[in-house]
Design a protein around this motif. Structure first.
Motif, PDB file in Angstrom:
ATOM      1  N   MET A   1      -6.347 -11.044   4.342  1.00 34.52           N
ATOM      2  CA  MET A   1      -6.515  -9.619   4.116  1.00 34.52           C
ATOM      3  C   MET A   1      -5.509  -9.168   3.057  1.00 34.52           C
ATOM      4  O   MET A   1      -4.325  -9.451   3.161  1.00 34.52           O
ATOM      5  N   THR A   2      -5.971  -8.446   2.062  1.00 33.26           N
ATOM      6  CA  THR A   2      -5.092  -7.879   1.055  1.00 33.26           C
ATOM      7  C   THR A   2      -4.520  -6.584   1.594  1.00 33.26           C
ATOM      8  O   THR A   2      -5.249  -5.738   2.097  1.00 33.26           O
ATOM      9  N   GLU A   3      -3.217  -6.438   1.500  1.00 36.41           N
ATOM     10  CA  GLU A   3      -2.579  -5.227   1.995  1.00 36.41           C
ATOM     11  C   GLU A   3      -2.624  -4.146   0.929  1.00 36.41           C
ATOM     12  O   GLU A   3      -2.280  -4.381  -0.223  1.00 36.41           O
ATOM     13  N   LEU A   4      -3.068  -2.962   1.312  1.00 37.98           N
ATOM     14  CA  LEU A   4      -3.139  -1.817   0.416  1.00 37.98           C
ATOM     15  C   LEU A   4      -1.964  -0.911   0.741  1.00 37.98           C
ATOM     16  O   LEU A   4      -1.857  -0.400   1.859  1.00 37.98           O
ATOM     17  N   GLY A   5      -1.080  -0.733  -0.225  1.00 37.87           N
ATOM     18  CA  GLY A   5       0.084   0.116  -0.016  1.00 37.87           C
ATOM     19  C   GLY A   5      -0.303   1.580   0.064  1.00 37.87           C
ATOM     20  O   GLY A   5      -1.352   2.003  -0.435  1.00 37.87           O
ATOM     21  N   LEU A   6       0.555   2.368   0.694  1.00 34.43           N
ATOM     22  CA  LEU A   6       0.303   3.790   0.843  1.00 34.43           C
ATOM     23  C   LEU A   6       0.183   4.470  -0.519  1.00 34.43           C
ATOM     24  O   LEU A   6      -0.699   5.298  -0.735  1.00 34.43           O
ATOM     25  N   SER A   7       1.030   4.098  -1.467  1.00 31.74           N
ATOM     26  CA  SER A   7       0.956   4.707  -2.802  1.00 31.74           C
ATOM     27  C   SER A   7      -0.358   4.346  -3.490  1.00 31.74           C
ATOM     28  O   SER A   7      -0.948   5.174  -4.202  1.00 31.74           O
ATOM     29  N   GLU A   8      -0.856   3.129  -3.264  1.00 29.04           N
ATOM     30  CA  GLU A   8      -2.144   2.727  -3.841  1.00 29.04           C
ATOM     31  C   GLU A   8      -3.291   3.533  -3.227  1.00 29.04           C
ATOM     32  O   GLU A   8      -4.229   3.916  -3.926  1.00 29.04           O
ATOM     33  N   ALA A   9      -3.217   3.780  -1.925  1.00 28.23           N
ATOM     34  CA  ALA A   9      -4.259   4.562  -1.254  1.00 28.23           C
ATOM     35  C   ALA A   9      -4.302   5.980  -1.811  1.00 28.23           C
ATOM     36  O   ALA A   9      -5.376   6.518  -2.092  1.00 28.23           O
TER      37      ALA A   9
ATOM     38  N   LYS B   1      14.580  -3.661   3.782  1.00 24.70           N
ATOM     39  CA  LYS B   1      13.470  -2.786   3.392  1.00 24.70           C
ATOM     40  C   LYS B   1      12.332  -2.911   4.397  1.00 24.70           C
ATOM     41  O   LYS B   1      12.161  -3.941   5.036  1.00 24.70           O
ATOM     42  N   ILE B   2      11.553  -1.845   4.494  1.00 25.31           N
ATOM     43  CA  ILE B   2      10.399  -1.858   5.381  1.00 25.31           C
ATOM     44  C   ILE B   2       9.135  -1.794   4.526  1.00 25.31           C
ATOM     45  O   ILE B   2       9.014  -0.952   3.643  1.00 25.31           O
ATOM     46  N   LYS B   3       8.215  -2.706   4.782  1.00 23.27           N
ATOM     47  CA  LYS B   3       6.928  -2.771   4.084  1.00 23.27           C
ATOM     48  C   LYS B   3       5.940  -1.914   4.864  1.00 23.27           C
ATOM     49  O   LYS B   3       5.836  -2.019   6.078  1.00 23.27           O
ATOM     50  N   VAL B   4       5.239  -1.015   4.175  1.00 21.98           N
ATOM     51  CA  VAL B   4       4.238  -0.146   4.789  1.00 21.98           C
ATOM     52  C   VAL B   4       2.914  -0.405   4.105  1.00 21.98           C
ATOM     53  O   VAL B   4       2.838  -0.436   2.884  1.00 21.98           O
ATOM     54  N   TRP B   5       1.850  -0.589   4.888  1.00 21.38           N
ATOM     55  CA  TRP B   5       0.532  -0.794   4.302  1.00 21.38           C
ATOM     56  C   TRP B   5      -0.514  -0.085   5.154  1.00 21.38           C
ATOM     57  O   TRP B   5      -0.339   0.114   6.339  1.00 21.38           O
ATOM     58  N   VAL B   6      -1.605   0.320   4.508  1.00 21.08           N
ATOM     59  CA  VAL B   6      -2.689   1.038   5.165  1.00 21.08           C
ATOM     60  C   VAL B   6      -3.571   0.026   5.878  1.00 21.08           C
ATOM     61  O   VAL B   6      -3.967  -0.984   5.300  1.00 21.08           O
ATOM     62  N   LEU B   7      -3.883   0.315   7.135  1.00 26.33           N
ATOM     63  CA  LEU B   7      -4.744  -0.572   7.910  1.00 26.33           C
ATOM     64  C   LEU B   7      -6.198  -0.205   7.680  1.00 26.33           C
ATOM     65  O   LEU B   7      -6.551   0.969   7.613  1.00 26.33           O
ATOM     66  N   GLU B   8      -7.033  -1.206   7.556  1.00 34.20           N
ATOM     67  CA  GLU B   8      -8.465  -0.988   7.435  1.00 34.20           C
ATOM     68  C   GLU B   8      -9.045  -0.791   8.819  1.00 34.20           C
ATOM     69  O   GLU B   8      -8.596  -1.420   9.776  1.00 34.20           O
TER      70      GLU B   8
END
Length: 101
Positions: free
Chosen positions: A1-9, A53-60
């Protein structure tokens, strides 16, 4: 699964609004865009490189990758009405050329 960052969303939402603005340019009916509220379920993970650092990504929705329940957060982002580069509020227009009766 490719992680989509919050800024990308958020950038994807900006791009969709831009496309709608261009598609509706010159249309008889204009829709001023008001406040935009985005709500995301995000996963959070502390990086393993020692930087803290904390990694944040949008869940599908329905994503196959498993995320521990404790690592899932809800993030709400409220954007003020969008403006163009000159500070003018943008409008999204319908593609219809038929005037309402």
């Amino acid at each position: 699964m490719t992680e989509l960052g919050l800024s990308e969303a958020i950038e994807n939402v900006r791009e969709e609004l831009r496309r709608a603005m261009i598609a509706g340019a010159g249309a008889d009916i204009q829709f001023p865009v008001g406040q935009v509220t985005l709500e995301f379920q995000v996963g959070m993970r502390k990086t393993a490189d020692g930087t803290g650092k904390i990694k944040v990504w949008v869940l599908e929705a329905g994503a196959g990758a498993k995320v521990e329940h404790d690592d899932v957060q809800k993030v709400t982002v409220v954007l003020q009405p969008p403006i163009d580069a000159n500070g003018t509020p943008i409008k999204v227009a319908s593609g219809s050329q038929v005037r309402p009766g």
